[in-house]
Design a protein around this motif. Structure first.
Motif, PDB file in Angstrom:
ATOM      1  N   GLU A  43       0.847  -1.187   0.000  1.00  0.00           N
ATOM      2  CA  GLU A  43       0.000   0.000   0.000  1.00  0.00           C
ATOM      3  C   GLU A  43       0.883   1.238   0.000  1.00  0.00           C
ATOM      4  OE1 GLU A  43      -2.695   0.155   3.247  1.00  0.00           O
ATOM      5  OE2 GLU A  43      -3.813  -1.645   2.670  1.00  0.00           O
ATOM      6  N   GLU A  44       0.270   2.393  -0.199  1.00  0.00           N
ATOM      7  CA  GLU A  44       0.980   3.650  -0.013  1.00  0.00           C
ATOM      8  C   GLU A  44       1.060   3.937   1.479  1.00  0.00           C
ATOM      9  OE1 GLU A  44      -0.694   6.854  -2.179  1.00  0.00           O
ATOM     10  OE2 GLU A  44      -0.380   5.934  -4.154  1.00  0.00           O
ATOM     11  N   LEU A  45       2.275   4.092   1.973  1.00  0.00           N
ATOM     12  CA  LEU A  45       2.502   4.387   3.381  1.00  0.00           C
ATOM     13  C   LEU A  45       3.249   5.707   3.478  1.00  0.00           C
ATOM     14  CD1 LEU A  45       3.597   0.865   4.705  1.00  0.00           C
ATOM     15  CD2 LEU A  45       1.353   1.928   4.909  1.00  0.00           C
ATOM     16  N   GLU A  46       2.719   6.628   4.253  1.00  0.00           N
ATOM     17  CA  GLU A  46       3.315   7.968   4.320  1.00  0.00           C
ATOM     18  C   GLU A  46       4.311   8.114   5.463  1.00  0.00           C
ATOM     19  OE1 GLU A  46       0.266  10.887   4.455  1.00  0.00           O
ATOM     20  OE2 GLU A  46      -0.540  10.412   2.466  1.00  0.00           O
ATOM     21  N   SER A  47       4.012   7.534   6.604  1.00  0.00           N
ATOM     22  CA  SER A  47       4.833   7.791   7.787  1.00  0.00           C
ATOM     23  C   SER A  47       5.773   6.651   8.146  1.00  0.00           C
ATOM     24  CB  SER A  47       3.930   8.094   8.986  1.00  0.00           C
ATOM     25  OG  SER A  47       3.077   6.990   9.237  1.00  0.00           O
ATOM     26  N   CYS A  48       5.744   5.567   7.376  1.00  0.00           N
ATOM     27  CA  CYS A  48       6.597   4.433   7.709  1.00  0.00           C
ATOM     28  C   CYS A  48       6.877   3.630   6.446  1.00  0.00           C
ATOM     29  CB  CYS A  48       5.944   3.547   8.763  1.00  0.00           C
ATOM     30  SG  CYS A  48       4.393   2.788   8.233  1.00  0.00           S
ATOM     31  N   GLU A  49       7.818   2.702   6.550  1.00  0.00           N
ATOM     32  CA  GLU A  49       8.159   1.845   5.418  1.00  0.00           C
ATOM     33  C   GLU A  49       7.415   0.521   5.470  1.00  0.00           C
ATOM     34  OE1 GLU A  49      12.178  -0.166   3.504  1.00  0.00           O
ATOM     35  OE2 GLU A  49      12.248   1.815   4.405  1.00  0.00           O
ATOM     36  N   ALA A  50       7.093   0.067   6.662  1.00  0.00           N
ATOM     37  CA  ALA A  50       6.395  -1.207   6.811  1.00  0.00           C
ATOM     38  C   ALA A  50       5.735  -1.255   8.176  1.00  0.00           C
ATOM     39  CB  ALA A  50       7.370  -2.376   6.654  1.00  0.00           C
ATOM     40  N   ARG A  51       4.728  -2.118   8.292  1.00  0.00           N
ATOM     41  CA  ARG A  51       4.073  -2.319   9.580  1.00  0.00           C
ATOM     42  C   ARG A  51       3.484  -3.714   9.630  1.00  0.00           C
ATOM     43  NH1 ARG A  51      -0.465   1.687   7.722  1.00  0.00           N
ATOM     44  NH2 ARG A  51      -2.022   0.254   6.858  1.00  0.00           N
TER      45      ARG A  51
END
Length: 262
Positions: A43-51
């Motif tokens: 997905e597009e993630l703005e504040s992190c690289e992965a979760r």
């Protein structure tokens, strides 16, 4: 009576063996994640690289769909490390926390180790290293292509598992960010914070050169020891992500390795 095989495999390597993986091209992270109850999505993630978000025995790993695919693979491996070692916690990992030995907490370092073992397992990677003639970035890039890993992750793994007396250093324009020694380098050979302007690598960090060839230079360009000018070392540097530079130093002089701190 069946004999039990005892190995020194890490948890990630044991997982790969249990799945019958015996070649780098077989390391399918989406499929491996599925076997341990995790689903991977981009997905597009703005504040992190992965979760990763988990509940009981199921988890969803979300990675940024932008950027280098090899970097995404390491991020997936990193989040799987959290799932296998830190289950019960939700984890949101910024770019600076994944694959960065200079800034990571102990939890992030453990997740990084899991990712390295998963993407470049010792039982495969050691054989690949044995085919390398020398520790240079040409060889690193070939290994990175074979294992679908980033240059920095592959370089760090080479330092860990190789048998060369080398130091890997990452510099930004503001100074040294981190470094990693092989087990053959004594602790008293500690790299300088800055890059000497007379070093060929200076033009990689501050100029327009993308890569230097391996070449002999004085050890005093890279180490602050007062006797460093007595020795030569082999130096090679390449541009890295975010205006950073990676350098491999090879300390092949036996007298240098035997020198004691004074």
């Amino acid at each position: 009576m069946t004999e039990t095989r005892v190995t020194d495999d890490s948890p990630a390597e044991a997982l790969l063996r249990s799945l019958g993986i015996d070649a780098p091209g077989d390391i399918d992270l989406d499929a491996i994640a599925w076997t341990v109850g995790a689903k991977v999505r981009e997905e597009e993630l703005e504040s992190c690289e992965a979760r990763i978000i988990g509940f009981r025995d199921r988890a969803i790993i979300t990675v940024s769909k932008d950027g280098d695919p090899r970097r995404r693979r390491f991020s997936i491996g990193h989040e799987l490390g959290h799932w296998m070692h830190h289950r019960g916690r939700s984890s949101i990992c910024r770019t600076s926390e994944i694959g960065n030995p200079g800034a990571a907490s102990q939890l992030e370092k453990q997740a990084d180790r899991f990712a390295a073992d998963l993407l470049m397992p010792r039982y495969l990677f050691a054989s690949s290293l044995a085919e390398m003639k020398k520790p240079d970035f040409e060889g690193v890039d070939a290994l990175a292509g074979l294992y679908s890993t980033s240059r920095i992750a592959t370089s760090l793994r080479m330092v860990d598992l190789g048998n060369w007396p080398i130091v890997l250093i990452c510099h930004s324009r503001s100074g040294r960010r981190y470094f990693k020694r092989s087990h053959l380098i004594p602790d008293h050979w500690f790299p300088r914070e800055d890059v000497d302007a007379s070093s060929p690598s200076f033009q990689v960090l501050f100029g327009t050169v993308d890569r230097t060839r391996p070449q002999n230079v004085s050890a005093s360009l890279w180490f602050d020891r007062r006797d460093a000018n007595r020795f030569n070392i082999l130096e090679q540097s390449v541009k890295a992500h975010g205006n950073e530079m990676l350098t491999i130093l090879t300390l092949a002089d036996r007298k240098m390795l035997a020198a004691t701190s004074a």
